[in-house]
Motif scaffolding. Structure first.
Motif, PDB file in Angstrom:
ATOM      1  N   ALA A 196      19.538   7.806  -2.188  1.00 47.84           N
ATOM      2  CA  ALA A 196      18.815   6.533  -2.140  1.00 47.84           C
ATOM      3  C   ALA A 196      17.425   6.664  -2.740  1.00 47.84           C
ATOM      4  N   SER A 197      16.783   7.796  -2.518  1.00 39.67           N
ATOM      5  CA  SER A 197      15.452   8.043  -3.086  1.00 39.67           C
ATOM      6  C   SER A 197      15.479   8.095  -4.609  1.00 39.67           C
ATOM      7  N   GLN A 198      16.645   8.425  -5.159  1.00 44.68           N
ATOM      8  CA  GLN A 198      16.805   8.494  -6.616  1.00 44.68           C
ATOM      9  C   GLN A 198      17.307   7.180  -7.201  1.00 44.68           C
ATOM     10  N   GLY A 199      17.402   6.127  -6.384  1.00 47.24           N
ATOM     11  CA  GLY A 199      17.767   4.816  -6.878  1.00 47.24           C
ATOM     12  C   GLY A 199      19.229   4.443  -6.757  1.00 47.24           C
ATOM     13  N   ALA A 200      20.015   5.260  -6.080  1.00 44.53           N
ATOM     14  CA  ALA A 200      21.437   4.953  -5.916  1.00 44.53           C
ATOM     15  C   ALA A 200      21.632   3.895  -4.829  1.00 44.53           C
ATOM     16  N   ASN A 201      22.709   3.138  -4.961  1.00 45.27           N
ATOM     17  CA  ASN A 201      23.190   2.270  -3.887  1.00 45.27           C
ATOM     18  C   ASN A 201      24.104   3.145  -3.041  1.00 45.27           C
ATOM     19  N   VAL A 202      23.742   3.389  -1.803  1.00 42.74           N
ATOM     20  CA  VAL A 202      24.471   4.360  -0.988  1.00 42.74           C
ATOM     21  C   VAL A 202      25.215   3.664   0.146  1.00 42.74           C
ATOM     22  N   ILE A 203      26.474   4.035   0.286  1.00 42.77           N
ATOM     23  CA  ILE A 203      27.295   3.566   1.392  1.00 42.77           C
ATOM     24  C   ILE A 203      27.458   4.739   2.350  1.00 42.77           C
ATOM     25  N   MET A 204      26.967   4.564   3.554  1.00 40.19           N
ATOM     26  CA  MET A 204      27.120   5.572   4.590  1.00 40.19           C
ATOM     27  C   MET A 204      28.432   5.294   5.308  1.00 40.19           C
ATOM     28  N   LEU A 205      29.359   6.231   5.257  1.00 41.57           N
ATOM     29  CA  LEU A 205      30.639   6.052   5.934  1.00 41.57           C
ATOM     30  C   LEU A 205      30.604   6.852   7.230  1.00 41.57           C
ATOM     31  N   CYS A 206      30.667   6.141   8.353  1.00 41.19           N
ATOM     32  CA  CYS A 206      30.555   6.771   9.665  1.00 41.19           C
ATOM     33  C   CYS A 206      31.673   6.273  10.577  1.00 41.19           C
ATOM     34  N   ARG A 207      32.015   7.089  11.544  1.00 37.51           N
ATOM     35  CA  ARG A 207      33.044   6.719  12.520  1.00 37.51           C
ATOM     36  C   ARG A 207      32.450   5.870  13.637  1.00 37.51           C
ATOM     37  N   SER A 208      31.263   6.212  14.094  1.00 32.32           N
ATOM     38  CA  SER A 208      30.629   5.546  15.230  1.00 32.32           C
ATOM     39  C   SER A 208      29.617   4.504  14.751  1.00 32.32           C
ATOM     40  N   ARG A 209      29.810   3.259  15.176  1.00 36.28           N
ATOM     41  CA  ARG A 209      28.862   2.204  14.802  1.00 36.28           C
ATOM     42  C   ARG A 209      27.466   2.526  15.343  1.00 36.28           C
ATOM     43  N   GLN A 210      27.375   2.941  16.592  1.00 34.12           N
ATOM     44  CA  GLN A 210      26.070   3.203  17.203  1.00 34.12           C
ATOM     45  C   GLN A 210      25.320   4.312  16.461  1.00 34.12           C
TER      46      GLN A 210
ATOM     47  N   ALA B  90      21.409   6.041  12.224  1.00 36.78           N
ATOM     48  CA  ALA B  90      21.203   6.818  10.995  1.00 36.78           C
ATOM     49  C   ALA B  90      20.793   5.919   9.840  1.00 36.78           C
ATOM     50  N   LEU B  91      21.319   4.718   9.772  1.00 37.68           N
ATOM     51  CA  LEU B  91      20.964   3.776   8.717  1.00 37.68           C
ATOM     52  C   LEU B  91      19.476   3.450   8.775  1.00 37.68           C
ATOM     53  N   ILE B  92      18.972   3.189   9.963  1.00 34.06           N
ATOM     54  CA  ILE B  92      17.541   2.917  10.135  1.00 34.06           C
ATOM     55  C   ILE B  92      16.727   4.111   9.659  1.00 34.06           C
ATOM     56  N   GLU B  93      17.141   5.305  10.066  1.00 32.51           N
ATOM     57  CA  GLU B  93      16.424   6.529   9.690  1.00 32.51           C
ATOM     58  C   GLU B  93      16.488   6.768   8.184  1.00 32.51           C
ATOM     59  N   ALA B  94      17.651   6.558   7.584  1.00 30.70           N
ATOM     60  CA  ALA B  94      17.806   6.782   6.140  1.00 30.70           C
ATOM     61  C   ALA B  94      16.933   5.821   5.343  1.00 30.70           C
ATOM     62  N   ARG B  95      16.903   4.570   5.752  1.00 28.67           N
ATOM     63  CA  ARG B  95      16.052   3.588   5.055  1.00 28.67           C
ATOM     64  C   ARG B  95      14.584   3.949   5.193  1.00 28.67           C
ATOM     65  N   LYS B  96      14.207   4.391   6.382  1.00 27.89           N
ATOM     66  CA  LYS B  96      12.819   4.789   6.640  1.00 27.89           C
ATOM     67  C   LYS B  96      12.433   5.996   5.782  1.00 27.89           C
ATOM     68  N   GLN B  97      13.272   7.043   5.784  1.00 28.50           N
ATOM     69  CA  GLN B  97      12.958   8.265   5.040  1.00 28.50           C
ATOM     70  C   GLN B  97      12.979   8.069   3.527  1.00 28.50           C
ATOM     71  N   SER B  98      13.898   7.240   3.047  1.00 28.82           N
ATOM     72  CA  SER B  98      14.049   7.069   1.596  1.00 28.82           C
ATOM     73  C   SER B  98      13.175   5.962   1.033  1.00 28.82           C
ATOM     74  N   GLY B  99      12.773   5.033   1.884  1.00 29.89           N
ATOM     75  CA  GLY B  99      12.031   3.873   1.408  1.00 29.89           C
ATOM     76  C   GLY B  99      12.916   2.901   0.642  1.00 29.89           C
ATOM     77  N   SER B 100      14.217   3.035   0.784  1.00 34.00           N
ATOM     78  CA  SER B 100      15.164   2.210   0.053  1.00 34.00           C
ATOM     79  C   SER B 100      15.886   1.248   0.986  1.00 34.00           C
ATOM     80  N   GLY B 101      16.055   0.029   0.525  1.00 37.34           N
ATOM     81  CA  GLY B 101      16.851  -0.946   1.253  1.00 37.34           C
ATOM     82  C   GLY B 101      18.262  -1.034   0.695  1.00 37.34           C
ATOM     83  N   ARG B 102      18.593  -0.129  -0.240  1.00 34.15           N
ATOM     84  CA  ARG B 102      19.904  -0.174  -0.898  1.00 34.15           C
ATOM     85  C   ARG B 102      20.878   0.816  -0.261  1.00 34.15           C
ATOM     86  N   ILE B 103      20.864   0.841   1.053  1.00 37.28           N
ATOM     87  CA  ILE B 103      21.772   1.687   1.824  1.00 37.28           C
ATOM     88  C   ILE B 103      22.528   0.765   2.771  1.00 37.28           C
TER      89      ILE B 103
END
Length: 127
Positions: free
Chosen positions: A24-38, A43-56
């Protein structure tokens, strides 16, 4: 990686989360595939925060279930026209032998089943 669509399995922690952030930091549109919604939503919140990207985005799939993989593939196909990168990170480590709902050994079946299903259900989307 600018504007490439990447799918990362097991993206809710560890290497999967780190890979999500890096892509995401490199500009990719990232789909996080997870088993647990919670865990995935946390993790989605954390990934957006760390990468500064809303394209996750988060998508759910239990790789131990062929029905769940088929459902995910249909949802993916409805939302996305292409898949440029597949990071098969998901894995299971167990002490005791466990089987999936479809009677596969959980420790070896999950990543292989996903790759097979993606390549056979949505081949037009996979470059």
């Amino acid at each position: 990686m600018q504007n490439q669509t990447a799918l990362v399995t097991g993206a809710n922690s560890g290497m999967g989360l780190a890979t999500t952030v890096a892509l995401a930091s490199q500009g990719a549109n990232v789909i996080m595939l997870c088993r647990s919604r919670q865990r995935g939503e946390q993790a989605l919140i954390e990934a957006r925060k760390q990468s500064g990207s809303g394209r996750i985005e988060l998508m759910l799939c239990d790789l131990g279930s062929l029905a769940s993989i088929r459902s995910f593939a249909a949802e993916f196909h409805a939302k996305h026209n292409v898949l440029d990168v597949l990071v098969n990170n998901a894995g299971v480590v167990t002490i005791k032998r466990q089987t999936t709902a479809d009677s596969f050994d959980r420790s070896v079946a999950d990543p292989r089943k996903l790759l097979f299903m993606l390549n056979n259900i949505i081949p037009d989307n996979f470059k």
